[in-house]
Design a protein around this motif. Structure first.
Motif, PDB file in Angstrom:
ATOM      1  N   ALA A 234       0.830  -1.214   0.000  1.00  0.00           N
ATOM      2  CA  ALA A 234       0.000   0.000   0.000  1.00  0.00           C
ATOM      3  C   ALA A 234       0.862   1.261   0.000  1.00  0.00           C
ATOM      4  O   ALA A 234       0.484   2.272  -0.599  1.00  0.00           O
ATOM      5  CB  ALA A 234      -0.924  -0.006   1.213  1.00  0.00           C
ATOM      6  N   PHE A 235       2.027   1.203   0.651  1.00  0.00           N
ATOM      7  CA  PHE A 235       2.906   2.378   0.675  1.00  0.00           C
ATOM      8  C   PHE A 235       3.412   2.688  -0.720  1.00  0.00           C
ATOM      9  O   PHE A 235       3.491   3.836  -1.135  1.00  0.00           O
ATOM     10  CB  PHE A 235       4.103   2.148   1.602  1.00  0.00           C
ATOM     11  CG  PHE A 235       3.724   2.037   3.057  1.00  0.00           C
ATOM     12  CD1 PHE A 235       2.563   2.620   3.533  1.00  0.00           C
ATOM     13  CD2 PHE A 235       4.542   1.348   3.940  1.00  0.00           C
ATOM     14  CE1 PHE A 235       2.217   2.521   4.871  1.00  0.00           C
ATOM     15  CE2 PHE A 235       4.198   1.246   5.276  1.00  0.00           C
ATOM     16  CZ  PHE A 235       3.040   1.832   5.744  1.00  0.00           C
TER      17      PHE A 235
ATOM     18  N   GLU B 140       1.980   1.873  -3.577  1.00  0.00           N
ATOM     19  CA  GLU B 140       0.877   2.383  -4.393  1.00  0.00           C
ATOM     20  C   GLU B 140       0.602   3.846  -4.078  1.00  0.00           C
ATOM     21  O   GLU B 140       0.362   4.652  -4.980  1.00  0.00           O
ATOM     22  CB  GLU B 140      -0.388   1.568  -4.100  1.00  0.00           C
ATOM     23  CG  GLU B 140      -0.167   0.083  -4.208  1.00  0.00           C
ATOM     24  CD  GLU B 140      -1.048  -0.549  -5.252  1.00  0.00           C
ATOM     25  OE1 GLU B 140      -2.123   0.008  -5.497  1.00  0.00           O
ATOM     26  OE2 GLU B 140      -0.658  -1.585  -5.810  1.00  0.00           O
ATOM     27  N   ALA B 141       0.657   4.175  -2.796  1.00  0.00           N
ATOM     28  CA  ALA B 141       0.402   5.560  -2.404  1.00  0.00           C
ATOM     29  C   ALA B 141       1.414   6.480  -3.081  1.00  0.00           C
ATOM     30  O   ALA B 141       1.050   7.533  -3.604  1.00  0.00           O
ATOM     31  CB  ALA B 141       0.480   5.698  -0.893  1.00  0.00           C
ATOM     32  N   CYS B 142       2.663   6.080  -3.093  1.00  0.00           N
ATOM     33  CA  CYS B 142       3.703   6.900  -3.729  1.00  0.00           C
ATOM     34  C   CYS B 142       3.474   7.026  -5.220  1.00  0.00           C
ATOM     35  O   CYS B 142       3.508   8.119  -5.772  1.00  0.00           O
ATOM     36  CB  CYS B 142       5.077   6.277  -3.510  1.00  0.00           C
ATOM     37  SG  CYS B 142       5.648   6.408  -1.845  1.00  0.00           S
ATOM     38  N   TRP B 143       3.258   5.873  -5.867  1.00  0.00           N
ATOM     39  CA  TRP B 143       3.091   5.899  -7.326  1.00  0.00           C
ATOM     40  C   TRP B 143       1.923   6.793  -7.708  1.00  0.00           C
ATOM     41  O   TRP B 143       1.967   7.488  -8.713  1.00  0.00           O
ATOM     42  CB  TRP B 143       2.856   4.476  -7.860  1.00  0.00           C
ATOM     43  CG  TRP B 143       3.997   3.556  -7.611  1.00  0.00           C
ATOM     44  CD1 TRP B 143       5.296   3.927  -7.409  1.00  0.00           C
ATOM     45  CD2 TRP B 143       3.949   2.134  -7.514  1.00  0.00           C
ATOM     46  NE1 TRP B 143       6.061   2.807  -7.203  1.00  0.00           N
ATOM     47  CE2 TRP B 143       5.260   1.702  -7.259  1.00  0.00           C
ATOM     48  CE3 TRP B 143       2.931   1.193  -7.628  1.00  0.00           C
ATOM     49  CZ2 TRP B 143       5.570   0.352  -7.110  1.00  0.00           C
ATOM     50  CZ3 TRP B 143       3.239  -0.141  -7.487  1.00  0.00           C
ATOM     51  CH2 TRP B 143       4.557  -0.551  -7.226  1.00  0.00           C
ATOM     52  N   ASN B 144       0.868   6.750  -6.901  1.00  0.00           N
ATOM     53  CA  ASN B 144      -0.308   7.524  -7.259  1.00  0.00           C
ATOM     54  C   ASN B 144      -0.116   9.013  -7.064  1.00  0.00           C
ATOM     55  O   ASN B 144      -0.905   9.809  -7.532  1.00  0.00           O
ATOM     56  CB  ASN B 144      -1.514   7.044  -6.471  1.00  0.00           C
ATOM     57  CG  ASN B 144      -1.989   5.721  -7.017  1.00  0.00           C
ATOM     58  OD1 ASN B 144      -2.028   5.535  -8.224  1.00  0.00           O
ATOM     59  ND2 ASN B 144      -2.303   4.807  -6.146  1.00  0.00           N
ATOM     60  N   MET B 145       0.942   9.382  -6.333  1.00  0.00           N
ATOM     61  CA  MET B 145       1.248  10.808  -6.261  1.00  0.00           C
ATOM     62  C   MET B 145       2.251  11.177  -7.350  1.00  0.00           C
ATOM     63  O   MET B 145       2.787  12.276  -7.355  1.00  0.00           O
ATOM     64  CB  MET B 145       1.791  11.148  -4.884  1.00  0.00           C
ATOM     65  CG  MET B 145       0.659  11.314  -3.886  1.00  0.00           C
ATOM     66  SD  MET B 145       1.249  11.916  -2.300  1.00  0.00           S
ATOM     67  CE  MET B 145       1.798  10.405  -1.584  1.00  0.00           C
ATOM     68  N   GLY B 146       2.516  10.230  -8.248  1.00  0.00           N
ATOM     69  CA  GLY B 146       3.405  10.539  -9.365  1.00  0.00           C
ATOM     70  C   GLY B 146       4.864  10.247  -9.084  1.00  0.00           C
ATOM     71  O   GLY B 146       5.718  10.597  -9.880  1.00  0.00           O
ATOM     72  N   ALA B 147       5.168   9.609  -7.948  1.00  0.00           N
ATOM     73  CA  ALA B 147       6.564   9.273  -7.664  1.00  0.00           C
ATOM     74  C   ALA B 147       7.010   8.137  -8.570  1.00  0.00           C
ATOM     75  O   ALA B 147       6.228   7.248  -8.890  1.00  0.00           O
ATOM     76  CB  ALA B 147       6.729   8.878  -6.205  1.00  0.00           C
ATOM     77  N   THR B 148       8.270   8.179  -9.005  1.00  0.00           N
ATOM     78  CA  THR B 148       8.801   7.088  -9.811  1.00  0.00           C
ATOM     79  C   THR B 148       9.162   5.925  -8.890  1.00  0.00           C
ATOM     80  O   THR B 148       9.139   6.054  -7.672  1.00  0.00           O
ATOM     81  CB  THR B 148      10.079   7.516 -10.547  1.00  0.00           C
ATOM     82  OG1 THR B 148      11.044   7.894  -9.552  1.00  0.00           O
ATOM     83  CG2 THR B 148       9.823   8.683 -11.464  1.00  0.00           C
TER      84      THR B 148
ATOM     85  N   GLN C 273      12.151   6.955  -6.759  1.00  0.00           N
ATOM     86  CA  GLN C 273      11.777   7.868  -5.665  1.00  0.00           C
ATOM     87  C   GLN C 273      11.086   7.084  -4.548  1.00  0.00           C
ATOM     88  O   GLN C 273      11.310   7.340  -3.369  1.00  0.00           O
ATOM     89  CB  GLN C 273      10.849   8.974  -6.193  1.00  0.00           C
ATOM     90  CG  GLN C 273      11.597  10.036  -6.984  1.00  0.00           C
ATOM     91  CD  GLN C 273      10.660  10.986  -7.698  1.00  0.00           C
ATOM     92  OE1 GLN C 273       9.625  10.586  -8.228  1.00  0.00           O
ATOM     93  NE2 GLN C 273      11.018  12.258  -7.741  1.00  0.00           N
TER      94      GLN C 273
ATOM     95  N   LYS D  20      12.711   6.901  -0.848  1.00  0.00           N
ATOM     96  CA  LYS D  20      12.069   7.624   0.249  1.00  0.00           C
ATOM     97  C   LYS D  20      11.269   6.718   1.175  1.00  0.00           C
ATOM     98  O   LYS D  20      11.078   7.038   2.343  1.00  0.00           O
ATOM     99  CB  LYS D  20      11.149   8.709  -0.313  1.00  0.00           C
ATOM    100  CG  LYS D  20      11.952   9.811  -0.968  1.00  0.00           C
ATOM    101  CD  LYS D  20      11.059  10.939  -1.403  1.00  0.00           C
ATOM    102  CE  LYS D  20      11.887  12.077  -1.975  1.00  0.00           C
ATOM    103  NZ  LYS D  20      11.078  13.050  -2.686  1.00  0.00           N
ATOM    104  N   ILE D  21      10.750   5.621   0.666  1.00  0.00           N
ATOM    105  CA  ILE D  21       9.869   4.794   1.494  1.00  0.00           C
ATOM    106  C   ILE D  21      10.397   3.373   1.680  1.00  0.00           C
ATOM    107  O   ILE D  21      10.550   2.902   2.804  1.00  0.00           O
ATOM    108  CB  ILE D  21       8.439   4.733   0.874  1.00  0.00           C
ATOM    109  CG1 ILE D  21       7.846   6.130   0.804  1.00  0.00           C
ATOM    110  CG2 ILE D  21       7.549   3.801   1.680  1.00  0.00           C
ATOM    111  CD1 ILE D  21       7.624   6.803   2.137  1.00  0.00           C
TER     112      ILE D  21
END
Lengths: 262, 289
Positions: B170-171, B173-181, B184, B188-189
């Motif tokens: 889930a972490f 997915e949350a990143c990808w959905n904010m446009g993170a590559t 990234q 970061k996570i």
């Protein structure tokens, strides 16, 4: 981006949108226009395609790999399925909120800044003060500032579920999205939390176009301007919410909202 | 109406029987460990002293200490770690975070599993061919450590993949959905939340190589050297080979000496394991979810 904001094209337009998962067709010829800066609710029984449609609007569906789409989806007048479209830019303009709040394992402050930092130009330094302002503005917008102002360095995952969900909305705002997609954003929350988040959604309209999937008729009725009813992958009815709940045009819609179906 | 029936009684007896049987089996399992430790401490304990750890072998290795072997093993394991961790972690990151589900990924995973199944003596011969001869490192710490590194790569990759996969999807997915590559997201996570698990897992796995003998005996470990290694191109003594040598190759070794060497070797490995387990427990307490 400015002139696009000014031009009066609807926020989202789909034209004869068909979508297949492998050989299973989930969406059939969807023609939908979502008005700007309003809340549009999508209702319908489980499996009717409303979440699929929602997820097509920022192209997350594609991550599954076996999804095929025909037709077009325009966001702010631009087809997001054009080959030159950059997914990162799409997701910046079209934020998404999920069923289960999914704050990142970072502090509250870093959660709010995550998207902003991700989209920041390389080498651009933003002062701590500017970041503080971004955090405060976003948290104020989601009515969370007063609750968390004293513990911005605390872990986001320790907030109450309802606060987590608000935070997940807040972290989309610093990159100034035009559209917020919400996939049953209240279904993991208790009645009080649901009410608080619904109020927030209602509060955000005017500044953002909100497309929300819900299973909760009362919620759709209370907290949306327009309502879309879907059944078996087809769009059955799309009207103003008050109209749909008082005088639905189609028999299926009437059956569903009165609980005779699904 | 709630009295015990014969059937209940019978079931209960069978239940007890199985429970006892399984417990006995489990206890049998730890018996060898206890016996080994007890024998080593009883027989090898007397030779242990600071002098034993800090002096060189004397009198044709029948007396004196084990310092060159001790230092040599530390060299071998450290250089092996330096080589296998970056490569292993990079491979695991690719396989866990990037690799699409296709034939190449399946082939890679299969290769890793197979690499783990290669006998250590085969690794030793590969090490001679590749590092000693082809790369012309000669018999040296570098050649021996690289051989150890190749041998431990599969477990490093598996341990790292497990740590990475323990970070909830889930972490990401949350990143990808904010446009993170992907990168990234990893930086970061994923990495901050798995680095402790990766490091401890990797240290745990690689420390086991301290006991390996076959891969180093042709590639860099020496029978007897009266001096300490000065760099990675030197040969060195090693604890495992030294144990083999004093147990079987040298005449008139006092009985306690090999037991003392074995005891120190086991203590080294256990100490590394204990440190990494303690480290992991400590870090697990500070997880943010």
């Amino acid at each position: 981006m400015k002139e696009q904001r000014i031009n009066e094209a609807p926020a989202i337009v789909t034209e004869s949108l068909n979508l297949w998962y492998g050989t299973f067709q989930a969406l059939f010829d969807i023609d939908l226009e979502v008005s700007r800066n309003k809340v549009t609710a999508m209702i319908g029984p489980s499996g009717c395609g409303k979440t699929t449609l929602l997820r097509s609007v920022n192209r997350i569906n594609e991550r599954l790999g076996y999804v095929r789409t025909t037709g077009s989806i325009e966001v702010l007048g631009h087809d997001i399925y054009e080959p030159e479209v950059d997914l990162v830019q799409v997701r910046k303009q079209v934020g998404m909120v999920f069923q289960r709040p999914n704050p990142l394992p970072l502090s509250i402050r870093d959660n709010v800044l995550f998207g902003h930092r991700t989209h920041r130009e390389r080498g651009v330094k933003v002062s701590r003060q500017d970041e503080d302002e971004i955090v405060e503005k976003a948290l104020r917008e989601v009515l969370l500032w007063d609750t968390v102002r004293d513990r911005l360095a605390g872990a986001a995952t320790e907030l109450a579920l309802e606060e987590q969900q608000k935070l997940c909305i807040a972290r989309l705002l610093p990159v100034k999205p035009a559209v917020l997609l919400m996939d049953e954003p209240c279904s993991a929350l208790d009645p009080n939390g649901t009410e608080a988040v619904e109020e927030l959604i209602w509060d955000l309209r005017g500044d953002y176009t909100i497309l929300i999937v819900t299973h909760n008729m009362a919620q759709a009725r209370r907290a949306s301007d327009e309502c879309v009813f879907m059944l078996l992958g087809k769009l059955v009815e799309h009207t103003r919410t008050d109209k749909m709940f008082v005088a639905p045009k189609h028999q299926e819609t009437a059956d569903y909202i009165e609980g005779r179906y699904g | 109406m709630f009295e015990t029936t014969t059937l209940n009684e019978q079931n209960r007896t069978v239940e007890k029987l199985w429970r006892t049987l399984l417990l006995v089996m489990t206890l049998l399992l730890i018996l060898p460990v206890l016996v080994i430790l007890a024998v080593l401490v009883y027989k090898g304990g007397p030779v242990l002293s600071l002098d034993f750890l800090l002096t060189e072998p004397t009198n044709g290795m029948t007396a004196g200490g084990i310092l060159p072997a001790l230092i040599g093993t530390v060299w071998l394991v450290s250089v092996a770690l330096l080589a296998s961790v970056p490569i292993g972690v990079a491979a695991a990151l690719y396989l866990s975070e990037y690799a699409p589900e296709n034939w190449l990924t399946r082939a890679l995973n299969l290769a890793i599993i197979n690499l783990a199944g290669v006998p250590s003596i085969v690794h030793a011969l590969f090490g001679v061919g590749a590092f000693v001869l082809f790369f012309r490192f000669g018999t040296s710490i570098l050649a021996a450590s690289l051989t150890l590194a190749v041998m431990t790569l599969p477990v490093v990759i598996v341990a790292t993949k497990e740590s990475l996969q323990a970070v909830p999807q889930a972490f990401r997915e949350a990143c990808w959905n904010m446009g993170a590559t992907r990168w990234q997201t990893i930086r970061k996570i994923v990495l901050p939340n798995s680095i402790s698990g990766i490091l401890t897992g990797v240290i745990l796995e690689v420390s086991r190589t301290a006991g390996e003998t076959a891969p180093i005996m042709f590639t860099g470990a020496a029978f007897f050297l009266p001096f300490l290694p000065q760099g990675v191109f030197d040969q060195t003594m090693a604890m495992s080979l030294h144990l083999f040598v004093v147990s079987t190759q040298v005449p008139d070794v006092p009985e306690a000496l090999p037991y003392g060497v074995a005891l120190v070797l086991i203590a080294m490995v256990l100490a590394m394991n204990a440190t990494s387990i303690a480290f992991r427990t400590y870090l697990r307490g500070r997880k943010k979810w």
